[in-house]
Design a protein around this motif. Structure first.
Motif, PDB file in Angstrom:
ATOM      1  N   ARG A   1       0.847  -1.198   0.000  1.00  0.00           N
ATOM      2  CA  ARG A   1       0.000   0.000   0.000  1.00  0.00           C
ATOM      3  C   ARG A   1       0.874   1.237   0.000  1.00  0.00           C
ATOM      4  O   ARG A   1       1.956   1.260   0.582  1.00  0.00           O
ATOM      5  CB  ARG A   1      -0.913   0.031   1.228  1.00  0.00           C
ATOM      6  N   SER A   2       0.399   2.314  -0.655  1.00  0.00           N
ATOM      7  CA  SER A   2       1.167   3.552  -0.692  1.00  0.00           C
ATOM      8  C   SER A   2       0.967   4.378   0.569  1.00  0.00           C
ATOM      9  O   SER A   2       1.816   5.177   0.937  1.00  0.00           O
ATOM     10  CB  SER A   2       0.771   4.385  -1.920  1.00  0.00           C
TER      11      SER A   2
ATOM     12  N   ALA B   1       6.301   1.749   3.188  1.00  0.00           N
ATOM     13  CA  ALA B   1       7.289   2.824   3.258  1.00  0.00           C
ATOM     14  C   ALA B   1       8.001   2.827   4.615  1.00  0.00           C
ATOM     15  O   ALA B   1       9.218   3.040   4.693  1.00  0.00           O
ATOM     16  CB  ALA B   1       6.608   4.167   3.022  1.00  0.00           C
ATOM     17  N   ASP B   2       7.245   2.583   5.697  1.00  0.00           N
ATOM     18  CA  ASP B   2       7.854   2.539   7.032  1.00  0.00           C
ATOM     19  C   ASP B   2       8.813   1.363   7.149  1.00  0.00           C
ATOM     20  O   ASP B   2       9.920   1.489   7.674  1.00  0.00           O
ATOM     21  CB  ASP B   2       6.767   2.423   8.111  1.00  0.00           C
ATOM     22  N   VAL B   3       8.369   0.197   6.672  1.00  0.00           N
ATOM     23  CA  VAL B   3       9.204  -0.997   6.738  1.00  0.00           C
ATOM     24  C   VAL B   3      10.458  -0.813   5.890  1.00  0.00           C
ATOM     25  O   VAL B   3      11.557  -1.231   6.271  1.00  0.00           O
ATOM     26  CB  VAL B   3       8.402  -2.236   6.288  1.00  0.00           C
TER      27      VAL B   3
ATOM     28  N   ILE C   1      12.934   1.230   7.824  1.00  0.00           N
ATOM     29  CA  ILE C   1      13.576   0.425   8.870  1.00  0.00           C
ATOM     30  C   ILE C   1      14.664  -0.450   8.258  1.00  0.00           C
ATOM     31  O   ILE C   1      15.772  -0.577   8.789  1.00  0.00           O
ATOM     32  CB  ILE C   1      12.529  -0.427   9.611  1.00  0.00           C
ATOM     33  N   TYR C   2      14.354  -1.059   7.111  1.00  0.00           N
ATOM     34  CA  TYR C   2      15.332  -1.898   6.423  1.00  0.00           C
ATOM     35  C   TYR C   2      16.564  -1.097   6.028  1.00  0.00           C
ATOM     36  O   TYR C   2      17.708  -1.526   6.227  1.00  0.00           O
ATOM     37  CB  TYR C   2      14.690  -2.539   5.188  1.00  0.00           C
ATOM     38  N   GLU C   3      16.352   0.085   5.464  1.00  0.00           N
ATOM     39  CA  GLU C   3      17.470   0.891   4.980  1.00  0.00           C
ATOM     40  C   GLU C   3      18.337   1.413   6.122  1.00  0.00           C
ATOM     41  O   GLU C   3      19.541   1.652   5.946  1.00  0.00           O
ATOM     42  CB  GLU C   3      16.934   2.052   4.134  1.00  0.00           C
ATOM     43  N   ALA C   4      17.759   1.609   7.300  1.00  0.00           N
ATOM     44  CA  ALA C   4      18.528   2.087   8.457  1.00  0.00           C
ATOM     45  C   ALA C   4      19.486   1.032   8.985  1.00  0.00           C
ATOM     46  O   ALA C   4      20.483   1.347   9.642  1.00  0.00           O
ATOM     47  CB  ALA C   4      17.586   2.527   9.559  1.00  0.00           C
ATOM     48  N   SER C   5      19.205  -0.249   8.728  1.00  0.00           N
ATOM     49  CA  SER C   5      20.066  -1.366   9.155  1.00  0.00           C
ATOM     50  C   SER C   5      20.303  -1.377  10.665  1.00  0.00           C
ATOM     51  O   SER C   5      21.368  -1.771  11.135  1.00  0.00           O
ATOM     52  CB  SER C   5      21.418  -1.325   8.418  1.00  0.00           C
TER      53      SER C   5
END
Length: 302
Positions: A220-221, A235-237, A240-244
């Motif tokens: 979902r957008s 987008a939130d997930v 979180i992934y990109e922050a590592s």
């Protein structure tokens, strides 16, 4: 010709002075292994192998529909303590009373692997794996047993994953539009067998515990289903992934609008997102799958 369809074969776990069948089981399996080595030498006449059993080991697995005892099971595997297990033929209406069949055996085992699958409107299930440690004994009498109370299990319990945005605050947002959720806990074992081990039975000891969580959700957008019910969006997930970095998580029963009001917490801890898969099939719902690996140990409950 008359045939007999299967015996009421069940797994029982010691509880105080009694044994209890593992409740709501749909399947149980016992695997006995003879660990061998080839004793052939250069002087043997043929090239045929001569396997020799050097040790014996065993495992037990159970598939069950019961999820009401999730907290107790997560506590049990976390304890790193062995349990006394029995497999036996059972009788009575609920197939719970052991009868000391000729093949019945008893031994010490670790609860070494647990998987929960919480799926809306479907049977929520658990899978248990026990790893035997040491010898098996034949039963000389039927052990005393405790009957299982009538189950309050209902098909499709609503359980959700809540994620925080960092590793400090208590998670408050559910994964938006999630369709499935799984929690897997695994114990690493090592062989502790010595030359003095009785009967050449393999002795196992725990060395570590790890866990992971997986979830599948609609892509979902936005992060809302209604204007008043928020959740963690893709987008939130992704952020979180990109922050590592690790974030707090909770798995809890839910109710209310769109089943997002947090109720009793089953388990909590910290995770890092290790995998994100985006799926866009033709003419079907676009989804994403997230894999989260445990960071440190989990806590049972809040």
């Amino acid at each position: 010709m008359a045939t007999l369809k299967g015996q009421n074969f069940r797994i029982l776990q010691q509880d105080g002075n009694d044994f209890k069948c593992i409740g709501m089981a749909t399947n149980c399996t016992v695997t006995l292994n003879g660990n061998t080595e080839d004793a052939s030498t250069k002087d043997d006449v043929s090239n045929a192998a001569k396997p020799t059993v050097i040790s014996k080991s065993w495992q037990v697995s159970v598939e069950s529909m019961e999820v009401a005892d999730a907290a107790a099971i997560l506590t049990a595997i976390k304890s790193l303590q062995p349990f006394t297990l029995v497999w036996d033929e059972t009788s009575t209406t609920d197939n719970q009373a052991p009868v000391a069949a000729a093949f019945a055996r008893k031994g010490q085992a670790y609860l070494s692997d647990v998987s929960f699958s919480f799926n809306d409107r479907e049977n929520s299930t658990k899978s248990l794996q026990f790893t035997g440690s040491g010898a098996l004994e034949a039963l000389d009498a039927a052990p005393t047993y405790a009957a299982i109370a009538p189950s309050t299990y209902t098909k499709g319990q609503y359980v959700r994953l809540f994620l925080g945005s960092d590793n400090t605050a208590t998670p408050a947002k559910v994964i938006a539009s999630a369709k499935s959720l799984s929690l897997h806990v695994s114990m690493s074992m090592e062989d502790a067998t010595t030359k003095d081990t009785t009967g050449d039975w393999q002795v196992q000891e725990p060395v570590g515990l790890s866990y992971d969580i997986s979830t599948s959700a609609l892509m979902r957008s936005g992060d809302t289903v209604t204007s008043s019910v928020q959740g963690q969006s893709l987008a939130d997930v992704m952020s979180i992934y990109e922050a590592s970095e690790p974030v707090k998580w909770q798995i809890a029963a839910v109710s209310g609008t769109n089943n997002r009001d947090k109720g009793a917490v089953i388990a909590s801890g910290s995770v890092v997102i290790t995998s994100l898969t985006l799926n866009g099939p033709n003419r079907q719902n676009a989804t994403y799958d997230a894999q989260l690996n445990g960071y440190g140990i989990y806590t049972v409950g809040a």
